[in-house]
Design a protein around this motif. Structure first.
Motif, short mmCIF file in Angstrom:
data_model
loop_
_atom_site.label_atom_id
_atom_site.label_comp_id
_atom_site.label_asym_id
_atom_site.label_seq_id
_atom_site.Cartn_x
_atom_site.Cartn_y
_atom_site.Cartn_z
N PRO A 43 -0.22 74.64 -42.47
CA PRO A 43 -0.45 74.28 -43.92
C PRO A 43 -0.77 75.36 -44.81
CG PRO A 43 -2.31 73.63 -42.68
CD PRO A 43 -1.33 74.24 -41.63
N LEU A 44 0.12 76.32 -45.09
CA LEU A 44 -0.14 77.21 -46.00
C LEU A 44 1.04 77.31 -46.84
CD1 LEU A 44 -0.95 80.04 -42.99
CD2 LEU A 44 -2.57 79.05 -44.68
N SER A 45 0.80 77.41 -48.08
CA SER A 45 1.88 77.59 -49.10
C SER A 45 2.52 79.13 -49.27
CB SER A 45 1.19 77.47 -50.68
OG SER A 45 0.23 78.61 -50.97
N ALA A 46 3.49 79.16 -50.22
CA ALA A 46 4.12 80.13 -50.06
C ALA A 46 3.25 81.36 -50.76
CB ALA A 46 5.51 80.17 -51.21
N ASP A 47 2.29 81.22 -51.74
CA ASP A 47 1.51 82.15 -52.00
C ASP A 47 0.54 82.58 -50.90
OD1 ASP A 47 2.38 82.21 -54.64
OD2 ASP A 47 0.99 80.70 -55.29
N ALA A 48 0.03 81.60 -50.33
CA ALA A 48 -0.77 82.08 -49.38
C ALA A 48 -0.20 82.94 -48.12
CB ALA A 48 -1.46 80.54 -48.57
N LEU A 49 1.10 82.36 -47.91
CA LEU A 49 1.77 83.31 -46.53
C LEU A 49 1.94 84.46 -47.27
CD1 LEU A 49 4.17 80.33 -45.33
CD2 LEU A 49 2.43 81.72 -44.10
N GLY A 50 2.12 84.66 -48.78
CA GLY A 50 2.40 86.36 -49.20
C GLY A 50 1.14 87.12 -48.87
N GLU A 51 -0.12 86.33 -49.21
CA GLU A 51 -1.32 87.02 -49.02
C GLU A 51 -1.30 87.50 -47.38
OE1 GLU A 51 -4.37 84.92 -50.79
OE2 GLU A 51 -3.53 85.41 -52.79
N VAL A 52 -1.14 86.20 -46.52
CA VAL A 52 -1.17 86.77 -45.19
C VAL A 52 -0.35 87.91 -44.74
CG1 VAL A 52 -0.57 85.81 -42.89
CG2 VAL A 52 -2.13 84.55 -44.63
N ALA A 113 -10.53 91.12 -49.91
CA ALA A 113 -10.60 90.17 -51.26
C ALA A 113 -9.76 89.07 -50.95
CB ALA A 113 -9.90 91.00 -52.49
N LEU A 114 -8.67 89.15 -50.01
CA LEU A 114 -7.91 87.79 -50.07
C LEU A 114 -8.07 87.04 -48.80
CD1 LEU A 114 -4.40 89.97 -50.59
CD2 LEU A 114 -5.78 88.13 -52.19
N ALA A 115 -8.58 87.54 -47.65
CA ALA A 115 -8.88 86.93 -46.55
C ALA A 115 -10.24 86.04 -46.67
CB ALA A 115 -8.80 87.87 -45.25
N GLN A 116 -10.09 85.06 -45.58
CA GLN A 116 -11.69 84.31 -45.51
C GLN A 116 -12.45 85.28 -45.08
OE1 GLN A 116 -11.47 80.33 -43.86
NE2 GLN A 116 -13.63 80.34 -43.56
N GLY A 117 -12.12 85.99 -44.03
CA GLY A 117 -13.19 86.90 -43.42
C GLY A 117 -12.17 88.09 -42.58
N TRP A 118 -13.01 88.92 -42.31
CA TRP A 118 -12.34 89.97 -41.49
C TRP A 118 -13.40 90.70 -40.76
CZ3 TRP A 118 -12.46 95.20 -41.35
CH2 TRP A 118 -13.11 95.96 -42.25
N GLY A 119 -12.65 91.58 -39.79
CA GLY A 119 -13.78 92.08 -38.84
C GLY A 119 -13.25 92.75 -37.80
N TYR A 133 -7.52 83.12 -42.36
CA TYR A 133 -7.05 82.87 -43.53
C TYR A 133 -7.03 81.13 -43.45
CZ TYR A 133 -4.58 83.03 -48.13
OH TYR A 133 -4.36 82.84 -49.36
N PRO A 134 -7.65 80.47 -44.36
CA PRO A 134 -7.66 78.98 -44.49
C PRO A 134 -6.45 78.45 -44.91
CG PRO A 134 -8.79 79.64 -46.41
CD PRO A 134 -8.46 80.97 -45.61
N PRO A 135 -6.24 77.23 -44.43
CA PRO A 135 -5.03 76.39 -45.27
C PRO A 135 -5.45 75.96 -46.77
CG PRO A 135 -6.64 74.77 -43.89
CD PRO A 135 -6.99 76.30 -43.63
N ASP A 136 -4.34 76.24 -47.34
CA ASP A 136 -4.57 75.74 -48.77
C ASP A 136 -3.57 74.49 -49.06
OD1 ASP A 136 -2.05 77.12 -48.70
OD2 ASP A 136 -2.25 78.19 -50.54
N LEU A 137 -2.97 73.86 -48.20
CA LEU A 137 -2.19 72.69 -48.23
C LEU A 137 -2.75 71.59 -47.36
CD1 LEU A 137 1.48 74.21 -48.08
CD2 LEU A 137 0.20 73.50 -50.03
#
Length: 176
Positions: A43-52, A113-119, A133-137
């Motif tokens: 459940p990821l939009s095109a914008d979210a997939l672009g950020e991923v 800045a874009l991801a929910q978390g990283w490490g 990255y969380p779902p946005d749909l």
């Protein structure tokens, strides 16, 4: 958000593959991550997939540049989070702050800045650098359920949007 170490995490692996340390392979691998997420119907939009794709490309470019050796991309989906992991053979850990005089070295700031978390975690002689990255749909409800809802009764899309506004608020610090 803190994710448990890899050796104790119960994240199902949706895909994993090796990536040689060259620019063409990095481009193909980041596109493969997006293609995999689409094919699995996440459940990821095109914008979210672009950020991923951007975040994946940054981590892959770092691995290629700093190790000059193959790395492995692993894609996981669990607890309604997409988790991308890049495993490389270098024991050198990611640097937090870039040199203010350098013209490069800001990729992890984009990921932050874009991801929910990283490490990162150590893995054998090397390390794993990851982001979530969380779902946005809307997340599909189980059959027979009235609808997918968050803990405050809002849709997951609304909850994701609220969370994104909250985490990007000025003065907000992030825990890793």
């Amino acid at each position: 958000m803190t994710i448990s170490p890899l050796d104790t995490a119960g994240f199902p692996v949706l895909g994993a593959w090796g990536v040689p340390p060259d620019e063409g392979a990095v481009v193909a691998a980041r596109r493969s991550v997006v293609a995999a997420a689409r094919s699995w119907g996440l459940p990821l939009s095109a914008d979210a997939l672009g950020e991923v794709e951007l975040c994946t490309g940054e981590l892959l470019a770092n691995a290629a540049e700093h190790t000059r050796a193959p790395c492995t991309v692993t894609v996981r989906w669990a607890d309604e989070l997409l988790r991308i992991e890049i495993t490389d053979a270098s024991p050198s850990l990611p640097r937090g702050e870039p040199d203010p005089e350098a013209v490069d070295g800001r990729g992890l700031l984009l990921v932050e800045a874009l991801a929910q978390g990283w490490g990162w975690e150590r893995s054998g002689a090397g390390k794993v650098v990851w982001f979530t990255y969380p779902p946005d749909l809307p997340v599909p409800a189980p059959s027979g359920a009235a609808g997918a809802r968050g803990c405050r009764g809002e849709s997951f899309r609304g909850a994701a949007a609220s969370y994104r506004r909250f985490r990007r608020a000025p003065g907000r610090t992030r825990r890793r």
